[in-house]
Design an enzyme around this catalytic site. Structure first.
Site, mmCIF file in Angstrom:
data_model
loop_
_atom_site.group_PDB
_atom_site.id
_atom_site.type_symbol
_atom_site.label_atom_id
_atom_site.label_comp_id
_atom_site.label_asym_id
_atom_site.label_seq_id
_atom_site.Cartn_x
_atom_site.Cartn_y
_atom_site.Cartn_z
ATOM 1 N N HIS A 122 0.813 -1.214 0.000
ATOM 2 C CA HIS A 122 0.000 0.000 0.000
ATOM 3 C C HIS A 122 0.848 1.267 0.000
ATOM 4 O O HIS A 122 1.923 1.335 0.596
ATOM 5 C CB HIS A 122 -0.923 0.010 1.224
ATOM 6 C CG HIS A 122 -0.183 -0.076 2.540
ATOM 7 N ND1 HIS A 122 0.293 1.024 3.203
ATOM 8 C CD2 HIS A 122 0.152 -1.149 3.296
ATOM 9 C CE1 HIS A 122 0.889 0.653 4.315
ATOM 10 N NE2 HIS A 122 0.821 -0.666 4.402
ATOM 11 N N ASP A 123 0.352 2.252 -0.736
ATOM 12 C CA ASP A 123 0.924 3.607 -0.758
ATOM 13 C C ASP A 123 2.301 3.669 -1.391
ATOM 14 O O ASP A 123 3.027 4.655 -1.222
ATOM 15 C CB ASP A 123 0.975 4.207 0.655
ATOM 16 C CG ASP A 123 -0.389 4.221 1.323
ATOM 17 O OD1 ASP A 123 -1.292 4.893 0.787
ATOM 18 O OD2 ASP A 123 -0.556 3.542 2.354
ATOM 19 N N GLY A 140 5.233 -1.040 2.547
ATOM 20 C CA GLY A 140 4.371 0.119 2.361
ATOM 21 C C GLY A 140 5.136 1.426 2.251
ATOM 22 O O GLY A 140 6.210 1.600 2.823
#
Length: 261
Positions: A122-123, A140
Site C-alpha cells: 500500500h501507498d 508500504g
C-alpha cells in the site's frame, strides 16, 4: 476489435472496459474497475475494486491486483490502485491499494515488468520502466524512480526511497534509501558505486559517468561529515544535473542513505 470476455469470467456490470480488452477464463473484474484499451487478462487473473488500469497492460494467470492493504488501520475506505500503460504483470503478482494515512493511492507507472510473485504494498509509488525479478517485495510507502532494476528475492523496507536508474542485486535487504544511479547489493544492502552497466546502456556521456564515480568516492569513501562531502560535490560538480539530483536526494533523506561497501 470488440471486447472479448470468456463465458466463465465474472465481470461486474459497472466495470469500465475500453476497446479491444480480452478477459480470459475464470478471470474476475470487480465493481469500480477501469481497464484501458487493449488490456489483456489471462485465466484466473483478478482485478479488485477501486483499480484503474491504463492501456495495453497484460495480467498473467493468478495475478491479483487492487486488493485491500495489509494494514490493520485500514477500515475499507475508498482508496485506489492506479497503473499506467503497457505493463507486464506476471503470475501471482499482488499490488495493493493505498491507505487514507498514506495519501489514498498506490501507483505503478508505465512499461514495467513485474515478474512472478512480486508484491507492491500500500501507498507505494513506482516509476516507469522498472524491472522487478521474481519474489521482489516492496513494503508500504516505498517510492521508486524510473528505470530501476531489482534482483530476485530482494525486500525493500517501508518508507524507503530508491532513486532513478539504480540497480539492486538479488537477495538484498534494503532498509535505507538508495541514491539515483547507484548499485546496491548484499544481505544487508551496501552501495558498490555507480550502476555502470545501466548508465552505459542508457548512453550516459562518459564524462558524466566519470563524475558519478568521483561523487561516490567523495560521499561514501572519504572521511569527514556528510555536509562537508555534499558541499564538496556541489562545488566540483554542481554544473552536472545528475550530481545535483544525488545531492538533493541525500539531503532530504529521512531514513538515512545506504552506506558504502
Amino acid at each position: 476489435m470488440a471486447v472479448e470476455i470468456h463465458p466463465t469470467a465474472i465481470v461486474h456490470e459497472k466495470a469500465f472496459l475500453g476497446q479491444d480488452v480480452v478477459i480470459g477464463p475464470y478471470a474476475l473484474v470487480e465493481e469500480k474497475v477501469e481497464l484501458g484499451d487493449g488490456c489483456r487478462l489471462d485465466a484466473f487473473a483478478q482485478v479488485k475494486s477501486h483499480t484503474a488500469i491504463g492501456r495495453e497492460n497484460h495480467l498473467h494467470s493468478y495475478a491479483c491486483i487492487g486488493g485491500a492493504p495489509q494494514d490493520l488501520k485500514f477500515q475499507g475506505e475508498a482508496t485506489w490502485l492506479r497503473i499506467g500503460d503497457r505493463n507486464i504483470i506476471r503470475e501471482f503478482v499482488t499490488l495493493h491499494r493505498g491507505t487514507v494515512g498514506g495519501g489514498g493511492v498506490t501507483t505503478v507507472g508505465s512499461e514495467c515488468l513485474l515478474m512472478a510473485y512480486v508484491h507492491v504494498a500500500h501507498d507505494c509509488h513506482v516509476g516507469d520502466r522498472n524491472i522487478y525479478s521474481n519474489g521482489v517485495t516492496l513494503g508500504g510507502h516505498v517510492t521508486v524512480g524510473n528505470n530501476v532494476i531489482i534482483g530476485g528475492l530482494s525486500a525493500v523496507h517501508q518508507f524507503v526511497r530508491i532513486g532513478e536508474n539504480a540497480f539492486i542485486g538479488g537477495k538484498t535487504g534494503v532498509a535505507q534509501d538508495i541514491p539515483p544511479y547507484m548499485l546496491a547489493a548484499g544481505e544487508r544492502a551496501k552501495l558498490h558505486g555507480p550502476n555502470l552497466v545501466g548508465l552505459r546502456r542508457m548512453q550516459m556521456p562518459a564524462e558524466t559517468i566519470h563524475a558519478l564515480k568521483s561523487i561516490y568516492k567523495i560521499l561514501w569513501r572519504a572521511n569527514g561529515s556528510k555536509q562537508e562531502a555534499l558541499a564538496e560535490v556541489a562545488a566540483q560538480y554542481g554544473h552536472i544535473p545528475e550530481a545535483m539530483r544525488i545531492i538533493e536526494f541525500v539531503r532530504v533523506s529521512e531514513r538515512g542513505v545506504t552506506p558504502g561497501a
